[in-house]
Scaffold this motif. Structure first.
Motif, PDB file in Angstrom:
ATOM      1  N   THR A 108       0.836  -1.210   0.000  1.00 18.33           N
ATOM      2  CA  THR A 108       0.000   0.000   0.000  1.00 18.33           C
ATOM      3  C   THR A 108       0.872   1.262   0.000  1.00 18.33           C
ATOM      4  N   LEU A 109       2.009   1.188   0.713  1.00 19.54           N
ATOM      5  CA  LEU A 109       2.927   2.333   0.769  1.00 19.54           C
ATOM      6  C   LEU A 109       3.486   2.727  -0.598  1.00 19.54           C
ATOM      7  N   HIS A 110       3.557   1.739  -1.487  1.00 23.29           N
ATOM      8  CA  HIS A 110       4.236   1.968  -2.771  1.00 23.29           C
ATOM      9  C   HIS A 110       3.284   2.219  -3.947  1.00 23.29           C
ATOM     10  N   THR A 111       1.986   2.419  -3.685  1.00 24.78           N
ATOM     11  CA  THR A 111       1.047   2.477  -4.819  1.00 24.78           C
ATOM     12  C   THR A 111       1.234   3.709  -5.726  1.00 24.78           C
ATOM     13  N   MET A 112       1.759   4.774  -5.130  1.00 22.73           N
ATOM     14  CA  MET A 112       1.884   6.015  -5.923  1.00 22.73           C
ATOM     15  C   MET A 112       3.026   5.874  -6.946  1.00 22.73           C
ATOM     16  N   LEU A 113       2.870   6.521  -8.080  1.00 28.29           N
ATOM     17  CA  LEU A 113       3.950   6.547  -9.068  1.00 28.29           C
ATOM     18  C   LEU A 113       4.745   7.834  -8.908  1.00 28.29           C
ATOM     19  N   HIS A 114       6.004   7.794  -9.292  1.00 27.20           N
ATOM     20  CA  HIS A 114       6.811   9.013  -9.362  1.00 27.20           C
ATOM     21  C   HIS A 114       6.032  10.025 -10.210  1.00 27.20           C
ATOM     22  N   GLU A 115       6.016  11.273  -9.783  1.00 29.97           N
ATOM     23  CA  GLU A 115       5.201  12.289 -10.469  1.00 29.97           C
ATOM     24  C   GLU A 115       5.554  12.391 -11.966  1.00 29.97           C
ATOM     25  N   ASP A 116       6.803  12.117 -12.307  1.00 28.45           N
ATOM     26  CA  ASP A 116       7.210  12.227 -13.719  1.00 28.45           C
ATOM     27  C   ASP A 116       6.515  11.189 -14.610  1.00 28.45           C
ATOM     28  N   PHE A 117       5.908  10.177 -13.995  1.00 24.95           N
ATOM     29  CA  PHE A 117       5.161   9.207 -14.812  1.00 24.95           C
ATOM     30  C   PHE A 117       3.962   9.864 -15.494  1.00 24.95           C
ATOM     31  N   LYS A 118       3.487  10.980 -14.933  1.00 23.21           N
ATOM     32  CA  LYS A 118       2.376  11.667 -15.608  1.00 23.21           C
ATOM     33  C   LYS A 118       2.834  12.137 -16.987  1.00 23.21           C
ATOM     34  N   ARG A 119       4.072  12.673 -17.024  1.00 19.33           N
ATOM     35  CA  ARG A 119       4.594  13.120 -18.327  1.00 19.33           C
ATOM     36  C   ARG A 119       4.851  11.914 -19.220  1.00 19.33           C
ATOM     37  N   PHE A 120       5.318  10.824 -18.580  1.00 19.67           N
ATOM     38  CA  PHE A 120       5.617   9.594 -19.329  1.00 19.67           C
ATOM     39  C   PHE A 120       4.362   9.100 -20.065  1.00 19.67           C
ATOM     40  N   PHE A 121       3.274   8.942 -19.321  1.00 21.95           N
ATOM     41  CA  PHE A 121       2.035   8.475 -19.953  1.00 21.95           C
ATOM     42  C   PHE A 121       1.490   9.534 -20.899  1.00 21.95           C
ATOM     43  N   GLY A 122       1.620  10.799 -20.477  1.00 29.35           N
ATOM     44  CA  GLY A 122       1.107  11.908 -21.293  1.00 29.35           C
ATOM     45  C   GLY A 122       1.777  11.967 -22.660  1.00 29.35           C
ATOM     46  N   ALA A 123       3.012  11.466 -22.736  1.00 25.96           N
ATOM     47  CA  ALA A 123       3.751  11.541 -24.001  1.00 25.96           C
ATOM     48  C   ALA A 123       3.326  10.450 -24.983  1.00 25.96           C
ATOM     49  N   LEU A 124       2.561   9.455 -24.501  1.00 25.08           N
ATOM     50  CA  LEU A 124       2.159   8.366 -25.403  1.00 25.08           C
ATOM     51  C   LEU A 124       0.939   8.794 -26.226  1.00 25.08           C
ATOM     52  N   PRO A 125       0.799   8.244 -27.446  1.00 24.29           N
ATOM     53  CA  PRO A 125      -0.405   8.555 -28.227  1.00 24.29           C
ATOM     54  C   PRO A 125      -1.656   8.135 -27.449  1.00 24.29           C
ATOM     55  N   LYS A 126      -2.753   8.819 -27.681  1.00 27.27           N
ATOM     56  CA  LYS A 126      -4.008   8.534 -26.960  1.00 27.27           C
ATOM     57  C   LYS A 126      -4.459   7.095 -27.153  1.00 27.27           C
ATOM     58  N   ASP A 127      -4.205   6.558 -28.359  1.00 26.87           N
ATOM     59  CA  ASP A 127      -4.701   5.207 -28.611  1.00 26.87           C
ATOM     60  C   ASP A 127      -3.640   4.135 -28.334  1.00 26.87           C
ATOM     61  N   ALA A 128      -2.625   4.489 -27.551  1.00 27.19           N
ATOM     62  CA  ALA A 128      -1.602   3.484 -27.200  1.00 27.19           C
ATOM     63  C   ALA A 128      -2.286   2.315 -26.490  1.00 27.19           C
ATOM     64  N   HIS A 129      -1.943   1.098 -26.876  1.00 26.05           N
ATOM     65  CA  HIS A 129      -2.560  -0.045 -26.185  1.00 26.05           C
ATOM     66  C   HIS A 129      -2.032  -0.097 -24.749  1.00 26.05           C
ATOM     67  N   PRO A 130      -2.925  -0.318 -23.763  1.00 23.93           N
ATOM     68  CA  PRO A 130      -2.476  -0.344 -22.362  1.00 23.93           C
ATOM     69  C   PRO A 130      -1.358  -1.347 -22.100  1.00 23.93           C
ATOM     70  N   MET A 131      -1.307  -2.454 -22.863  1.00 23.89           N
ATOM     71  CA  MET A 131      -0.231  -3.426 -22.629  1.00 23.89           C
ATOM     72  C   MET A 131       1.117  -2.840 -23.046  1.00 23.89           C
ATOM     73  N   ALA A 132       1.129  -2.090 -24.155  1.00 24.67           N
ATOM     74  CA  ALA A 132       2.374  -1.455 -24.589  1.00 24.67           C
ATOM     75  C   ALA A 132       2.777  -0.397 -23.561  1.00 24.67           C
ATOM     76  N   ALA A 133       1.775   0.354 -23.082  1.00 25.96           N
ATOM     77  CA  ALA A 133       2.059   1.418 -22.112  1.00 25.96           C
ATOM     78  C   ALA A 133       2.568   0.818 -20.796  1.00 25.96           C
ATOM     79  N   CYS A 134       1.930  -0.259 -20.344  1.00 26.14           N
ATOM     80  CA  CYS A 134       2.331  -0.870 -19.063  1.00 26.14           C
ATOM     81  C   CYS A 134       3.720  -1.500 -19.172  1.00 26.14           C
ATOM     82  N   SER A 135       3.976  -2.164 -20.288  1.00 27.99           N
ATOM     83  CA  SER A 135       5.291  -2.779 -20.438  1.00 27.99           C
ATOM     84  C   SER A 135       6.377  -1.697 -20.437  1.00 27.99           C
ATOM     85  N   ALA A 136       6.116  -0.605 -21.161  1.00 30.79           N
ATOM     86  CA  ALA A 136       7.101   0.489 -21.208  1.00 30.79           C
ATOM     87  C   ALA A 136       7.278   1.098 -19.815  1.00 30.79           C
TER      88      ALA A 136
END
Ligand code: CMC
Length: 428
Positions: A108-136
């Motif tokens: 539970t302590l570790h559920t948060m992501l580093h804030e920079d992950f917002k930019r990481f996900f934000g940089a992916l195309p909108k239709d990126a498949h979640p599996m590609a996004a999660c693996s990356a």
């Protein structure tokens, strides 16, 4: 003295030890065969090859048996929770109340992501498949946490394990929120593991989100049923990649990619798309089954068949029961469920499927539940990945604890040209 098998090659006899597992499974140990005889074995698709000795999961595909650390899947499904199952798989036995409280607190302590992950996900195309996004994103954890990359340091491994189990649901939810243009939701640590995931998926900053216990319990069950399945394609990928001594995050990132394929975890998305297309085209279930029998691999009956189960997949039986119950409780009986039941009935009495021992697998009904609880189809395989994560971790840890640890390096039988010579470009 081990029982021996005899192999004759060019008039010479080689003796090979027969290894027996705790359930009486037998294997011929050929690990010294090449050194002794110069000959290797050939087994494309590894259907007859044991890649390791393992004490995590037992499957008897002919009898339809699945056990985690010896406990039948039916009992685990009835009594356990996903985090307890994760502990069972990763640490080898059921947790005491204290063990469970400690691991739950740490995760539970570790559920948060580093804030920079917002930019990481934000940089992916909108239709990126979640599996590609999660693996990356899982691969990228090794750039955010260089303090826990050493596979030989138990404390570093433990932190990496807890981070992974904690963060994958947050990553999957971020990937989804990004795809629909909604704000990414921070985890709420007063919620339990599955409730928190549902909140991050369906909550918004504008409204209160109440976790529905029916949905929560259904999802917990699905995660439990997917938690491990011994040496399948993705687990073998995690082991093979992990055998290079790369860190856990990188090995799991590869496992997610392997799971994405439609012959593996990607089948759950394909099943719901198949059911929807049967509904939308107005064709009958029988007509579709006839197409699937035509031998054209583009129209397989998705969610049917399994490399190991030549009988009912025990997970499918549990999911089918849960499916009816959840849909009834939610008042959401759908045409998709009816089509699935029709397809199953037709296929199970059809000579093509009977003679090939093709039965419905875990993916056949899981998508119907995901669909009913509002999870979009491109997220189905990500749900599978969240469930399978403890199994991959357990496989990776067992590999690293093995006294016979070796880098994975299969051989081949070469069929290309024999020695030929370089032709200068002007002469070609
Ligand atoms: N629909 C129609 N025919 C099938 C199907 C199917 N779903 N599955 C296998 N067959 C036929 C196949 O055409 C072959 O026929 P023939 O002997 O005439 O050439 C025979 O059955 C054996 O098939 P195979 O491809 O050699 O079997 P496999 O053990 O290599 O493949 C499988 C297993 C799961 C890849 C395959 O059954 C399949 O593609 N199923 C559909 C996809 C699916 O549901 N995958 C999820 C697997 S369970 C979740 C997981 O563990 O990842």
């Amino acid at each position: 003295m081990a029982e021996m098998a005899e192999l004759r090659i060019d008039g010479k006899t080689y003796e090979l030890p027969i290894i027996e597992g705790s359930e009486g499974e037998r294997a011929i140990d050929i690990s010294k065969l090449r050194n002794q005889s110069g000959v290797i074995t050939l087994d494309p698709g590894y259907a007859n090859t044991g890649s390791c000795m393992s004490s995590i999961t037992f499957i008897d595909g002919d009898k339809g048996i699945l056990r985690y650390r010896g406990i039948p899947i039916e009992e685990v499904a009835d009594h356990s929770t996903f985090l307890e199952v994760a502990y069972l798989l990763v640490y080898g036995s059921l947790p005491t109340a204290d063990n469970l409280a400690n691991i739950t607190e740490s995760i539970t302590l570790h559920t948060m992501l580093h804030e920079d992950f917002k930019r990481f996900f934000g940089a992916l195309p909108k239709d990126a498949h979640p599996m590609a996004a999660c693996s990356a994103a899982v691969g990228a954890l090794s750039t955010f946490y260089p303090d826990c990359l050493d596979p030989r340091d138990p404390r570093q491994v433990e932190i990496a394990v807890h981070r992974l189990i904690a963060k994958l649901p947050t990553m999957a939810a971020y990937a989804y929120k990004h795809s629909i243009g909604q704000p990414m939701m921070y985890p709420r640590n007063e919620l339990d593991y599955v409730g928190n995931f549902l909140y991050m998926l369906f909550g918004t900053p504008c409204d209160e989100y109440e976790v529905d216990p029916v949905i929560r319990n259904a999802l917990d069950l699905l995660l439990i049923l997917h938690a491990d399945h011994e040496q399948n394609c993705s687990a073998s990928t995690v082991r093979l990649v992990g055998s290079s001594m790369v860190n856990l995050f990188s090995a799991i990132s590869s496992g997610i990619q392997a799971l994405w394929g439609p012959s593996h975890g990607g089948a759950n998305q394909e099943v719901i798309e198949m059911l929807a297309s049967i509904r939308d085209q107005g064709i009958s279930a029988r007509e579709f089954v006839e197409r699937a029998k035509a031998g054209d691999d583009t129209a397989r009956l998705m969610g049917f068949g399994h490399r190991v189960y030549k009988n009912f997949d025990p997970r499918m039986k549990i999911i089918k029961g849960a499916c009816r119950e959840v849909l009834d409780k939610l008042g959401a009986r759908t045409r998709l469920l009816e089509i699935a039941v029709e397809l199953e009935e037709i296929a199970l009495s059809d000579e093509y499927f009977v003679s090939r021992k093709l039965y419905p697998n875990v993916d056949f009904y899981s998508g119907v539940i995901y669909n009913a609880i509002g999870i979009p189809s491109n997220m189905f395989t990500a749900m599978f990945a969240i469930g399978r994560l403890p199994g991959w971790i357990a496989q990776w840890m067992e590999l690293h604890g093995d006294s016979n640890f070796k880098i994975g390096r299969p051989r081949q039988i070469y069929t290309g040209p024999t020695e030929t010579h370089y032709t200068p470009i002007k002469d070609r």
